[in-house]
Structures are given as structure tokens and as C-alpha cells.
Design a protein around this motif. Structure first.
Motif: not given
Length: 322
Positions: A4-5, A10-11, A72-76, A185-188
């Protein structure tokens, strides 16, 4: 199974050269985009120009989201920070484009150079960092340089100069939030929320100022949307793999590109005082960057029982930063 996003990421290992390449590419892209925005403000309200940028952001972002939907790009895990970042980025774009309606492109860009200095000043209350007297002095000198560019109280002063200042403040706050979310968080995901928050708000306001648009408006707006998505992604990627103190100086390269665009497209060249003020702001920003790197450098203490990094940190705390 796909992670899950919303979970912390991981750094990534620091890769400063690659990060610098990302940021320099983003600066060129943003400069071209600002040139297009400056051109369009001669025919359409600034709010309508900003709406077009956000609308086509969504148009170009949607296919990408479809491709990565299973991830799941919307998951934050940081919904409040994502919304607040979206508000600041909308404010940065809106204030800057409004300023372009009245100011030369290079002058507005030069005023915006105070953003890295604002990052330093705002990092105290927002990130809990310590900033000592030397960096504070550099920040003060940088703001003096900004005043030289704006020249309040003279015939060269334009009240619209406040808009790039507000834009720089919003941009600095957005950068601080980007850095705080870099491991979670991912860039997308960040791009998605920046686009959705901005588009929702600007769409509610745009009908009140709308002017019938020609085909050139739609074509140039589409180009701005594509450039914006690409530039934002490169910028976020850069800040994910290197510290803000490493990347900040390279934002000043935009003055080169905006001056070239201003001369070629709008036949405008910054005057001498603008160059003087910009030079002061840039010098101050580079000095702040240098001090941050010096303070972050570990010091080897012979015979110490604690790590050099911890020794350096304690020494900095004891002297209140620099």
C-alpha cells in the motif's frame, strides 16, 4: 502482493548528481511554462490561465493513474499534509501568474528567488531546525536584495511585485511539506493530490472571470499541463533522493532561462538594479546553502566515545546553530 502506498516508503539512497539533474531539468521546464503563462495573461485573466494549467494537469495525469491503479496511487497516509501542500502549490501558481500580468518575466522570477531563504526561515517553526546568526544574516541580506529588485517608494515600484513574494512564500511552504512527506508518500500520490486539490478550488472560481477562449489558448494550455506534470514529477524525485540544502542553489538557474525567454518572446531585458538585487539574493541563498552543508558535516573527535555525527549535533545544539 503490492504494498500500500499509505505505508511509509523505504528511504532511497542519496544520489545527489542524479537529483541535481532532475531539478535542473524541472527548472528549464518551469521557465518555459512561465513564458507561456506570461504570453497568455496578455489575452486572458490570470485565474483562467491557472485553471487551464490544472485542468490539463488532470488530463495528462489520468492515463498515468490508470496504468498504476493497482498500486493504489490515491492511498495516502498523510491526507492533511497532501491537502495543505495542494493549497500552497495552487497559491504559488496563482500569485505568480497574477504577477506576470503586470511584471516582466525575469523580474518576477528574480523576486521569487527569496523562496530558498524563506525555506530556511520557516524551517525553524515547521521542521524544528536551528538557524544561527550567520544564516539569519544571510537571509536578511537576501531580503534586502529582494527590496532592491522591487524598489518600493520609487517610480520603478509596481504594487504587483507583492504577488511573486506571496508566490515564493507559498512555494517555500510547499517544499517544506514535500520534504516532510518524502519517506511516506510516492511522487505519483503527491502529484495526484496537488492536481485534485488545485483543480477543485480553481474550477469553483474560474467561471466568474471566464473569457471566451480561442484555439491557441487550448493548445498552449495543453502544453502547460504536460510541462507542469513533468516538472513536478522531476522536482519531487529530486527532493526524494537528495537534501533540500544540496538542491536549493540550482533553482537560481531559472533566471538564465527566463531572461532568454523574456528577450526572445517579449523583447524585455532586466535593468541593472534587477541584476544587482538578484545577485544579492542568489549570493545570500548560496551562502545559506553552504552553511547548512558545513553544519551537517560530521566532525571526527579523537578519543570520543560517541559517534562523530552525534558529537557534531551536540556541538551545534550547544552553540545554537550557525
Amino acid at each position: 502482493m503490492t504494498a500500500s502506498t499509505s505505508a511509509p516508503l523505504a528511504k532511497e539512497a542519496d544520489r545527489p548528481l542524479l537529483a541535481i539533474g532532475f531539478v535542473l531539468s524541472a527548472i528549464v521546464i518551469f521557465s518555459i511554462m512561465d513564458g507561456i503563462a506570461k504570453y497568455l495573461t496578455g489575452f486572458y485573466p490570470a485565474l483562467q490561465v491557472v485553471w487551464g494549467r490544472y485542468f490539463f494537469n488532470a488530463v495528462f495525469l489520468l492515463p498515468w493513474l490508470v496504468l498504476v491503479w493497482r498500486d493504489r496511487p490515491m492511498a495516502t497516509g498523510q491526507p492533511k499534509l497532501q491537502i495543505v501542500r495542494g493549497l500552497f502549490m495552487l497559491g504559488s501558481s496563482g500569485f505568480f501568474v497574477t504577477g506576470l500580468t503586470f511584471l516582466p518575466l525575469a523580474q518576477a522570477t528574480a523576486i521569487g528567488f527569496v523562496a530558498p531563504l524563506m525555506v530556511t526561515a520557516l524551517s525553524i517553526p515547521l521542521l524544528g531546525e536551528k538557524v544561527g546568526p550567520r544564516r539569519w544574516a544571510a537571509v536578511l541580506v537576501g531580503f534586502i536584495g529582494m527590496l532592491i529588485i522591487i524598489r518600493p517608494g520609487t517610480d520603478q515600484f509596481h504594487p504587483a511585485a507583492i504577488f511573486p513574494v506571496l508566490s515564493a512564500t507559498s512555494w517555500a511552504l510547499g517544499l517544506i511539506i514535500t520534504r516532510r512527506m518524502r519517506h511516506a508518500e510516492r511522487p505519483v500520490t503527491t502529484l495526484f493530490y496537488t492536481c485534485v486539490v488545485g483543480l477543485a478550488l480553481i474550477s469553483a472560481a474560474a467561471p466568474f472571470v471566464w473569457v471566451a477562449a480561442r484555439m491557441d489558448y487550448w493548445l498552449l494550455m495543453a502544453a502547460m499541463g504536460l510541462l507542469s506534470v513533468t516538472g513536478q514529477y522531476l522536482l519531487i524525485r529530486g527532493f526524494n533522493i537528495a537534501s533540500a540544502s544540496v538542491l536549493a542553489p540550482f533553482s537560481y538557474s531559472s533566471l538564465i532561462w527566463t531572461t532568454m525567454i523574456g528577450y526572445i518572446v517579449f523583447q524585455s531585458v532586466p535593468d541593472g538594479w534587477t541584476w544587482v538585487g538578484a545577485g544579492i539574493v542568489i549570493s545570500s541563498g548560496i551562502y545559506v546553502w553552504h552553511r547548512e552543508r558545513v553544519n551537517a558535516r560530521p566532525v571526527v573527535v579523537p578519543g570520543a566515545s560517541i559517534s562523530p555525527t552525534a558529537t557534531r549535533r551536540r556541538w551545534r545544539i550547544a552553540r545554537g546553530g550557525s
